[in-house]
Design a protein around this motif. Structure first.
Motif, PDB file in Angstrom:
ATOM      1  N   MET A  15      -5.291   7.023   0.762  1.00 55.76           N
ATOM      2  CA  MET A  15      -5.758   8.192   0.003  1.00 55.76           C
ATOM      3  C   MET A  15      -6.976   7.803  -0.846  1.00 55.76           C
ATOM      4  O   MET A  15      -6.960   6.777  -1.529  1.00 55.76           O
ATOM      5  N   LYS A  24      -9.317   3.419  -3.287  1.00 56.49           N
ATOM      6  CA  LYS A  24      -8.467   3.709  -2.131  1.00 56.49           C
ATOM      7  C   LYS A  24      -7.027   3.292  -2.437  1.00 56.49           C
ATOM      8  O   LYS A  24      -6.786   2.150  -2.866  1.00 56.49           O
ATOM      9  N   ASP A  25      -6.108   4.194  -2.223  1.00 56.47           N
ATOM     10  CA  ASP A  25      -4.669   3.937  -2.407  1.00 56.47           C
ATOM     11  C   ASP A  25      -4.319   3.276  -3.738  1.00 56.47           C
ATOM     12  O   ASP A  25      -3.419   2.432  -3.817  1.00 56.47           O
ATOM     13  N   GLY A  26      -5.045   3.616  -4.764  1.00 56.25           N
ATOM     14  CA  GLY A  26      -4.724   3.152  -6.119  1.00 56.25           C
ATOM     15  C   GLY A  26      -5.086   1.712  -6.425  1.00 56.25           C
ATOM     16  O   GLY A  26      -4.969   1.274  -7.574  1.00 56.25           O
ATOM     17  N   ARG A  27      -5.498   0.920  -5.445  1.00 53.98           N
ATOM     18  CA  ARG A  27      -5.695  -0.510  -5.687  1.00 53.98           C
ATOM     19  C   ARG A  27      -7.062  -1.051  -5.270  1.00 53.98           C
ATOM     20  O   ARG A  27      -7.550  -2.025  -5.823  1.00 53.98           O
ATOM     21  N   GLN A  28      -7.688  -0.411  -4.271  1.00 54.22           N
ATOM     22  CA  GLN A  28      -8.937  -0.975  -3.732  1.00 54.22           C
ATOM     23  C   GLN A  28     -10.141  -0.197  -4.262  1.00 54.22           C
ATOM     24  O   GLN A  28     -10.321   0.987  -3.928  1.00 54.22           O
ATOM     25  N   ASP A  32      -9.616  12.916  -1.408  1.00 57.54           N
ATOM     26  CA  ASP A  32      -8.326  13.606  -1.319  1.00 57.54           C
ATOM     27  C   ASP A  32      -7.831  14.110  -2.676  1.00 57.54           C
ATOM     28  O   ASP A  32      -7.016  15.026  -2.756  1.00 57.54           O
ATOM     29  N   TYR A  61      -3.881   8.215  -9.188  1.00 55.06           N
ATOM     30  CA  TYR A  61      -3.206   8.069  -7.883  1.00 55.06           C
ATOM     31  C   TYR A  61      -1.706   7.852  -8.071  1.00 55.06           C
ATOM     32  O   TYR A  61      -0.887   8.499  -7.423  1.00 55.06           O
ATOM     33  N   GLN A  62      -1.364   6.928  -8.990  1.00 55.77           N
ATOM     34  CA  GLN A  62       0.060   6.615  -9.222  1.00 55.77           C
ATOM     35  C   GLN A  62       0.809   7.841  -9.743  1.00 55.77           C
ATOM     36  O   GLN A  62       1.927   8.121  -9.309  1.00 55.77           O
ATOM     37  N   LYS A  72       1.243  10.430  -6.925  1.00 54.58           N
ATOM     38  CA  LYS A  72       2.278  10.006  -5.976  1.00 54.58           C
ATOM     39  C   LYS A  72       3.681  10.267  -6.525  1.00 54.58           C
ATOM     40  O   LYS A  72       4.627  10.481  -5.791  1.00 54.58           O
TER      41      LYS A  72
END
Ligand code: KG4
Ligand code: ZN
Length: 325
Positions: A1, A19-23, A74, A311-312, A315
């Motif tokens: 995401m 990206k995806d909360g980490r990258q 997203d 993001y977290q 989710k």
């Protein structure tokens, strides 16, 4: 995401794609700091005007550096509070309009809690529960985190924030603004044991008080005005820094002991201070506590931490400001 983070709480206009909360794919910051320097503090009207001028370009740059299009985003995450109200409104309005036009959800996050998310980019092994120390220009607080959404405030400053004390003392010593980096630099050549400064006592042991130490520095400077030379300024800077850092270290360890946690996260502008990093890590080791800092760049205001926390929360089903899906 892919999450677009937007941050405009103070003098930095920032956007980041994570990206995806980490990258972190991009992390763009445009600062209006140099325009505030001559006033010795942030002027909200100037900061706000600069956010208006910079925000489109900064967001465009963040997409370009991440090599993605607007349509690939997203989720949008924006700083909601705390911060300068007119400055926050620029980021929130921009994020809201973008979310509306792209028909993608928007989450609003707390700037302080986002600061504590920053160490997670560097250290993938952090696990709940942990204690968190937030030390910035406007806040100094200790939290206990059971989960991303479950946190309890353990203590906070009763007057000035630690960063604010650095800024005010730098002004007294005529070292410039912002105070943290210039005091840290001057302190490198000073003797931290030359003058005994101490932070104020508080009713609750995990609260902080920094306004008294600033006044003590002012009185010291006034009393010794005939002898103020570069060497003495360096000694004052080193002695002041020593007292503030010792206080932050002592109370952070006390918070960990109280909650019986072995993990401590540190965020906010003052977290880039080298003495704090060194002393806290070393002292905590005696209690088997592991301390995690963000990189120095991500300790200061940025939008990657905002995107990561957003993001977290998303989710975990955080309430979205605007939902289209
Ligand atoms: O988190 P931040 O970038 O903005 C706020 O949300 O306030 O923190 C800015 C604060 C300023 O007060 C600045 O003097 C302080 O962080 N600061 C430092 C250092 N670098 C920045 N304080 C001590 N040592 C530093 N190296
Ligand atoms: Zn901040």
């Amino acid at each position: 995401m892919l999450v677009l983070g937007i941050e405009t709480s103070c003098d930095d206009t920032a956007a980041s794609v994570v990206k995806d909360g980490r990258q972190i794919l991009s992390n763009v910051v445009s600062s209006s700091l140099r325009l505030h320097k001559k006033y010795g503090g942030i002027i909200p009207e100037i900061a706000t005007r600069k956010h208006v001028e910079a925000i489109s370009f900064v967001v465009e740059q963040s997409l370009c550096k991440a090599a993605i299009d607007l349509k690939d985003i997203d989720l949008i995450s924006v700083t909601q509070a705390p911060g300068l109200m007119p400055a926050l409104l620029i980021g929130i309005s921009f994020a809201r309009a973008l979310s509306f036009s792209l028909k993608i959800p928007l989450v609003c996050v707390n700037h302080l809690l986002a600061h504590l998310y920053a160490p997670l980019f560097l250290h993938k092994d952090i696990r709940f529960p942990f204690a968190g120390l937030i030390v910035s220009g406007g806040h100094t607080s200790l939290y206990y985190f059971k989960d991303v959404e479950k946190c309890a405030l353990l203590g906070l400053t009763k007057d000035d924030a630690a960063g604010e004390a650095f800024d005010k003392v730098a002004k007294i010593l005529r070292l410039g603004y912002p105070g943290g980096p210039v005091i840290e630099r001057a302190a490198l050549k000073g003797n931290p044991k030359k003058i005994k400064f101490s932070c104020g006592k508080t009713e609750s042991p995990l609260d902080f008080s920094f306004s008294g130490i600033k006044t003590a520095v002012l009185y010291y400077v006034q009393k010794h005005s005939a002898f103020i030379r570069r060497r003495l300024i360096q000694d004052i800077a080193a002695s002041f820094q020593e007292a503030v850092i010792n206080c932050l270290v002592e109370k952070s360890i006390a918070a960990c002991r109280k909650k019986r946690v072995k993990t401590l996260l540190v965020g906010g502008g003052v977290a880039s201070n080298s003495l704090l990093r060194e002393r806290l890590t070393k002292t905590a080791k005696q209690d088997n506590i592991k301390v995690y800092f963000a990189s120095k760049e991500l300790s200061l205001d940025n939008a990657a931490m905002v995107a990561g926390l957003g993001y977290q929360l998303y989710k975990r089903g955080a309430k979205c400001f605007q939902t289209f899906i």
